[in-house]
Write a protein that holds these residues in place. Structure first.
Motif, short mmCIF file in Angstrom:
data_model
loop_
_atom_site.label_atom_id
_atom_site.label_comp_id
_atom_site.label_asym_id
_atom_site.label_seq_id
_atom_site.Cartn_x
_atom_site.Cartn_y
_atom_site.Cartn_z
N UNK A 68 8.32 18.31 -7.58
CA UNK A 68 7.73 19.38 -8.39
C UNK A 68 6.21 19.28 -8.50
N UNK A 69 5.70 18.12 -8.95
CA UNK A 69 4.28 18.03 -9.28
C UNK A 69 3.39 18.25 -8.06
N UNK A 129 0.82 -1.21 0.00
CA UNK A 129 0.00 0.00 0.00
C UNK A 129 0.86 1.27 0.00
N UNK A 130 2.02 1.18 0.66
CA UNK A 130 2.90 2.35 0.70
C UNK A 130 3.52 2.64 -0.67
N UNK A 131 3.48 1.66 -1.57
CA UNK A 131 4.02 1.85 -2.91
C UNK A 131 3.01 2.42 -3.89
N UNK A 132 1.74 2.42 -3.51
CA UNK A 132 0.70 2.85 -4.45
C UNK A 132 0.91 4.26 -4.99
N UNK A 133 1.31 5.25 -4.16
CA UNK A 133 1.54 6.58 -4.73
C UNK A 133 2.59 6.60 -5.83
N UNK A 134 3.55 5.63 -5.78
CA UNK A 134 4.57 5.56 -6.81
C UNK A 134 4.07 4.82 -8.05
N UNK A 135 3.10 3.92 -7.86
CA UNK A 135 2.60 3.12 -8.97
C UNK A 135 1.66 3.91 -9.87
N UNK A 136 0.94 4.88 -9.29
CA UNK A 136 -0.01 5.69 -10.05
C UNK A 136 0.71 6.94 -10.55
N UNK A 137 0.43 7.38 -11.79
CA UNK A 137 1.08 8.60 -12.30
C UNK A 137 0.95 9.77 -11.33
N UNK A 138 2.07 10.44 -11.09
CA UNK A 138 2.11 11.49 -10.08
C UNK A 138 1.14 12.63 -10.38
N UNK A 139 0.98 12.96 -11.66
CA UNK A 139 0.09 14.07 -12.02
C UNK A 139 -1.34 13.77 -11.58
N UNK A 140 -1.80 12.53 -11.82
CA UNK A 140 -3.16 12.16 -11.44
C UNK A 140 -3.34 12.20 -9.93
N UNK A 141 -2.35 11.68 -9.19
CA UNK A 141 -2.43 11.66 -7.72
C UNK A 141 -2.46 13.07 -7.17
N UNK A 142 -1.54 13.91 -7.60
CA UNK A 142 -1.42 15.24 -7.02
C UNK A 142 -2.56 16.16 -7.47
#
Length: 265
Positions: free
Chosen positions: A203-204, A102-115
């Protein structure tokens, strides 16, 4: 000699890929005039360095913001990661592998979409354009390194040393502070450095949550590059590159093989 040629070519290629972009940044940082078709700048100097350090340029404020945000991100991340890493390393937890994943999920999803999604949520609750909001979004990214490396650091501590301390009458908290924590400290320091570097280069997250009220060095770099101010962008890049190189040397010293081998296990 013939056998060494492929290795030499491979080494030269790797060196070019690593040092080529850095060399270009250094050239642009001291170039005052550089127009096509010239291979190198026709004028060198520090004119653009003076522009960067002008109070109205905002570079010093951006640097201070970057450092403050990175330090706060380290504090929040380690505050969460130390107990989480200890529990994951030393306690029997159901679905432990899933929790680590679960801690890896932010890295697995494109950063632009998450942020972008986080930015919309923070706008509704008043955290957009604030340093606490930027720290929280940086912490989301930093927890990946913090939890995984912290967990590996605690897992690498020899349990027999803890058992020996308990046999001598030490209470559990005393064992943790006197034995476990000091032995895991090099890995914790490496984890904190990774979080710091990730935050200061982020950055993002800063763009979608902090802009325009919170300016950091990566935002300043992006703005200068988009406006064609390559000298300003290169000088800003040097400020971002210097701590990264320094801290990576420190990480190489603290992150030992026994800790690195347990990351993710």
């Amino acid at each position: 000699m013939v056998k060494l040629l492929p290795r030499a070519l491979l080494l030269a290629l790797v060196g070019f890929l690593i040092l080529g972009p850095i060399s270009n940044i250094l050239i642009w940082a001291f170039a005052e005039q550089w127009f096509f078709p010239a291979k190198l700048p026709t004028e060198w100097g520090f004119k653009f360095w003076e522009r960067v350090f002008r109070p109205r340029a905002g570079a010093m404020d951006a640097m201070i913001n970057s450092v403050v945000i990175a330090l706060l991100t380290v504090g929040v991340s380690m505050l969460l990661a130390v107990p989480a890493g200890y529990a994951l390393a030393r306690r029997r937890m159901p679905l432990r592998a899933l929790v680590m994943l679960l801690f890896l999920l932010p890295q697995a999803i494109p950063a632009v979409a998450v942020h972008q999604s986080i930015g919309q949520i923070f706008y509704q609750i008043g955290l957009n354009g604030t340093i606490p909001g930027v720290v929280l979004v940086h912490t989301l990214q930093g927890l990946v390194f913090a939890v995984w490396i912290t967990s590996a650091s605690f897992a690498a501590v020899d349990r027999d040393l803890e058992a020996a301390a308990r046999d001598l009458g030490a209470a559990p908290f005393k064992v943790f502070t006197s034995v476990t924590l000091p032995l895991a400290l090099p890995g914790l320091i490496a984890s904190a450095i990774f979080v710091f570097l990730g935050s200061i280069d982020e950055f993002t997250g800063t763009f979608f949550v902090g802009v325009p009220d919170v300016q950091t060095l990566p935002i300043l770099l992006y703005t200068a590059a988009m406006q064609g101010n390559y000298q300003i962008a290169s000088i800003t890049s040097i400020f971002l590159l210097a701590p990264s190189l320094l801290f990576m040397v420190i990480v190489e010293r603290f992150l030992k093989a026994d800790v690195a081998g347990k990351i993710g296990t």
